[in-house]
Design a protein around this motif. Structure first.
Motif, PDB file in Angstrom:
ATOM      1  N   GLU A  31      52.651  32.393 -18.165  1.00 52.52           N
ATOM      2  CA  GLU A  31      52.401  33.199 -16.974  1.00 52.52           C
ATOM      3  C   GLU A  31      53.669  33.883 -16.460  1.00 52.52           C
ATOM      4  O   GLU A  31      53.672  35.084 -16.191  1.00 52.52           O
ATOM      5  N   LYS A  32      54.750  33.121 -16.281  1.00 55.50           N
ATOM      6  CA  LYS A  32      55.990  33.652 -15.715  1.00 55.50           C
ATOM      7  C   LYS A  32      57.162  33.204 -16.590  1.00 55.50           C
ATOM      8  O   LYS A  32      57.879  32.253 -16.251  1.00 55.50           O
ATOM      9  N   PRO A  33      57.392  33.856 -17.720  1.00 55.96           N
ATOM     10  CA  PRO A  33      58.418  33.368 -18.649  1.00 55.96           C
ATOM     11  C   PRO A  33      59.846  33.476 -18.096  1.00 55.96           C
ATOM     12  O   PRO A  33      60.631  32.544 -18.250  1.00 55.96           O
ATOM     13  N   LEU A  34      60.179  34.579 -17.446  1.00 59.78           N
ATOM     14  CA  LEU A  34      61.551  34.771 -16.979  1.00 59.78           C
ATOM     15  C   LEU A  34      61.899  33.779 -15.870  1.00 59.78           C
ATOM     16  O   LEU A  34      62.954  33.139 -15.902  1.00 59.78           O
ATOM     17  N   GLN A  35      61.021  33.630 -14.919  1.00 56.98           N
ATOM     18  CA  GLN A  35      61.278  32.713 -13.809  1.00 56.98           C
ATOM     19  C   GLN A  35      61.381  31.267 -14.306  1.00 56.98           C
ATOM     20  O   GLN A  35      62.239  30.506 -13.865  1.00 56.98           O
ATOM     21  N   THR A  36      60.546  30.898 -15.266  1.00 58.43           N
ATOM     22  CA  THR A  36      60.568  29.539 -15.799  1.00 58.43           C
ATOM     23  C   THR A  36      61.865  29.275 -16.559  1.00 58.43           C
ATOM     24  O   THR A  36      62.472  28.208 -16.412  1.00 58.43           O
ATOM     25  N   LEU A  37      62.312  30.222 -17.359  1.00 60.16           N
ATOM     26  CA  LEU A  37      63.552  30.039 -18.105  1.00 60.16           C
ATOM     27  C   LEU A  37      64.762  29.977 -17.171  1.00 60.16           C
ATOM     28  O   LEU A  37      65.702  29.222 -17.423  1.00 60.16           O
ATOM     29  N   VAL A  38      64.742  30.741 -16.089  1.00 60.49           N
ATOM     30  CA  VAL A  38      65.824  30.685 -15.115  1.00 60.49           C
ATOM     31  C   VAL A  38      65.864  29.305 -14.458  1.00 60.49           C
ATOM     32  O   VAL A  38      66.940  28.701 -14.291  1.00 60.49           O
ATOM     33  N   ARG A  94      54.927   1.455 -28.204  1.00 64.49           N
ATOM     34  CA  ARG A  94      55.627   0.857 -27.075  1.00 64.49           C
ATOM     35  C   ARG A  94      55.414   1.643 -25.786  1.00 64.49           C
ATOM     36  O   ARG A  94      55.721   1.153 -24.715  1.00 64.49           O
ATOM     37  N   ILE A  95      54.956   2.874 -25.849  1.00 64.98           N
ATOM     38  CA  ILE A  95      54.735   3.676 -24.660  1.00 64.98           C
ATOM     39  C   ILE A  95      53.289   3.489 -24.209  1.00 64.98           C
ATOM     40  O   ILE A  95      52.367   3.689 -24.993  1.00 64.98           O
ATOM     41  N   PRO A  96      53.083   3.116 -22.942  1.00 61.75           N
ATOM     42  CA  PRO A  96      51.709   2.911 -22.463  1.00 61.75           C
ATOM     43  C   PRO A  96      50.907   4.216 -22.516  1.00 61.75           C
ATOM     44  O   PRO A  96      51.462   5.308 -22.377  1.00 61.75           O
ATOM     45  N   PRO A  97      49.612   4.114 -22.737  1.00 58.57           N
ATOM     46  CA  PRO A  97      48.780   5.312 -22.862  1.00 58.57           C
ATOM     47  C   PRO A  97      48.779   6.194 -21.617  1.00 58.57           C
ATOM     48  O   PRO A  97      48.711   7.420 -21.728  1.00 58.57           O
ATOM     49  N   ILE A  98      48.896   5.622 -20.430  1.00 60.78           N
ATOM     50  CA  ILE A  98      48.884   6.429 -19.213  1.00 60.78           C
ATOM     51  C   ILE A  98      50.109   7.337 -19.155  1.00 60.78           C
ATOM     52  O   ILE A  98      50.029   8.492 -18.715  1.00 60.78           O
ATOM     53  N   ILE A  99      51.249   6.839 -19.634  1.00 63.63           N
ATOM     54  CA  ILE A  99      52.473   7.651 -19.666  1.00 63.63           C
ATOM     55  C   ILE A  99      52.308   8.787 -20.676  1.00 63.63           C
ATOM     56  O   ILE A  99      52.729   9.920 -20.426  1.00 63.63           O
ATOM     57  N   LEU A 100      51.686   8.504 -21.800  1.00 61.10           N
ATOM     58  CA  LEU A 100      51.447   9.558 -22.800  1.00 61.10           C
ATOM     59  C   LEU A 100      50.533  10.647 -22.235  1.00 61.10           C
ATOM     60  O   LEU A 100      50.754  11.841 -22.489  1.00 61.10           O
ATOM     61  N   ILE A 101      49.525  10.261 -21.456  1.00 60.74           N
ATOM     62  CA  ILE A 101      48.621  11.247 -20.854  1.00 60.74           C
ATOM     63  C   ILE A 101      49.377  12.111 -19.849  1.00 60.74           C
ATOM     64  O   ILE A 101      49.220  13.338 -19.824  1.00 60.74           O
ATOM     65  N   ILE A 102      50.254  11.484 -19.037  1.00 57.82           N
ATOM     66  CA  ILE A 102      51.039  12.248 -18.062  1.00 57.82           C
ATOM     67  C   ILE A 102      51.981  13.211 -18.775  1.00 57.82           C
ATOM     68  O   ILE A 102      52.124  14.373 -18.364  1.00 57.82           O
ATOM     69  N   LEU A 103      52.619  12.762 -19.855  1.00 56.13           N
ATOM     70  CA  LEU A 103      53.492  13.654 -20.621  1.00 56.13           C
ATOM     71  C   LEU A 103      52.715  14.806 -21.247  1.00 56.13           C
ATOM     72  O   LEU A 103      53.208  15.942 -21.304  1.00 56.13           O
ATOM     73  N   LEU A 104      51.516  14.531 -21.701  1.00 54.29           N
ATOM     74  CA  LEU A 104      50.685  15.584 -22.278  1.00 54.29           C
ATOM     75  C   LEU A 104      50.347  16.649 -21.235  1.00 54.29           C
ATOM     76  O   LEU A 104      50.444  17.850 -21.499  1.00 54.29           O
ATOM     77  N   PHE A 105      49.987  16.218 -20.016  1.00 52.51           N
ATOM     78  CA  PHE A 105      49.716  17.166 -18.934  1.00 52.51           C
ATOM     79  C   PHE A 105      50.972  17.952 -18.546  1.00 52.51           C
ATOM     80  O   PHE A 105      50.910  19.141 -18.242  1.00 52.51           O
ATOM     81  N   ALA A 106      52.131  17.291 -18.574  1.00 55.61           N
ATOM     82  CA  ALA A 106      53.382  17.974 -18.239  1.00 55.61           C
ATOM     83  C   ALA A 106      53.703  19.058 -19.260  1.00 55.61           C
ATOM     84  O   ALA A 106      54.110  20.168 -18.907  1.00 55.61           O
ATOM     85  N   TYR A 155      51.516  20.605 -21.161  1.00 50.60           N
ATOM     86  CA  TYR A 155      50.510  21.653 -20.976  1.00 50.60           C
ATOM     87  C   TYR A 155      50.877  22.548 -19.788  1.00 50.60           C
ATOM     88  O   TYR A 155      50.805  23.776 -19.873  1.00 50.60           O
ATOM     89  N   GLY A 156      51.302  21.936 -18.669  1.00 51.84           N
ATOM     90  CA  GLY A 156      51.686  22.709 -17.487  1.00 51.84           C
ATOM     91  C   GLY A 156      52.914  23.569 -17.752  1.00 51.84           C
ATOM     92  O   GLY A 156      52.994  24.721 -17.308  1.00 51.84           O
ATOM     93  N   LEU A 157      53.892  23.042 -18.494  1.00 48.43           N
ATOM     94  CA  LEU A 157      55.087  23.818 -18.819  1.00 48.43           C
ATOM     95  C   LEU A 157      54.736  25.016 -19.698  1.00 48.43           C
ATOM     96  O   LEU A 157      55.190  26.137 -19.445  1.00 48.43           O
ATOM     97  N   LEU A 158      53.925  24.791 -20.726  1.00 51.96           N
ATOM     98  CA  LEU A 158      53.530  25.904 -21.600  1.00 51.96           C
ATOM     99  C   LEU A 158      52.722  26.948 -20.830  1.00 51.96           C
ATOM    100  O   LEU A 158      52.909  28.156 -21.025  1.00 51.96           O
ATOM    101  N   ASN A 159      51.835  26.495 -19.961  1.00 51.11           N
ATOM    102  CA  ASN A 159      51.033  27.416 -19.153  1.00 51.11           C
ATOM    103  C   ASN A 159      51.936  28.248 -18.242  1.00 51.11           C
ATOM    104  O   ASN A 159      51.756  29.457 -18.109  1.00 51.11           O
ATOM    105  N   ARG A 160      52.946  27.612 -17.630  1.00 50.36           N
ATOM    106  CA  ARG A 160      53.858  28.339 -16.733  1.00 50.36           C
ATOM    107  C   ARG A 160      54.738  29.317 -17.521  1.00 50.36           C
ATOM    108  O   ARG A 160      55.027  30.406 -17.027  1.00 50.36           O
TER     109      ARG A 160
END
Length: 114
Positions: free
Chosen positions: A26-33, A4-16, A18-23
């Motif tokens: 890199e900066k764990p304390l600032q991200t958790l705050v 039921r979820i369009p593929p473009i939304i799944l791709i955007i969620l996948l990038f999100a 990936y970006g969250l894990l990458n951040r």
């Protein structure tokens, strides 16, 4: 995977994700705050919209009103009952699906439901 979820939304969620894990790497304390403050803001706004208060707490004590003394009322005079109609509900028969021959021998104003 998720039909039921369009593929473009799944791709955007996948990038999100990936970006969250990458951040976080890199900066764990600032991200958790930032995540903690976002959750706190969400809880405060939700609580304010539900109850009108920013923080959950004990309900306010309302001033107790003095008990009212019963007021005695003079008995009302009953009105004389109106004369009731003999037949308040009448059945109105339509002409749909009936032949004109059958209606000729019946009085149309005499259809009374009992």
């Amino acid at each position: 995977m998720f039909p039921r979820i369009p593929p473009i939304i799944l791709i955007i969620l996948l990038f999100a994700v990936y970006g969250l894990l990458n951040r976080i790497i890199e900066k764990p304390l600032q991200t958790l705050v930032i995540i903690g403050l976002s959750v706190l803001l969400f809880v405060v706004v939700r609580n304010y919209l539900r109850s009108g208060k920013f923080l959950p707490g004990a309900p306010k004590q309302q001033k107790q009103a003095k008990p009212k003394t019963p007021v005695s009322r003079a008995p009302l005079k009953k009105n004389a009952q109106q004369a009731r109609r003999n037949h308040p509900f009448r059945v109105i028969d339509g002409n749909k699906g009936k032949s004109k021959e059958n209606q000729g021998d019946q009085d149309p104003h005499n259809h009374i439901s009992q």
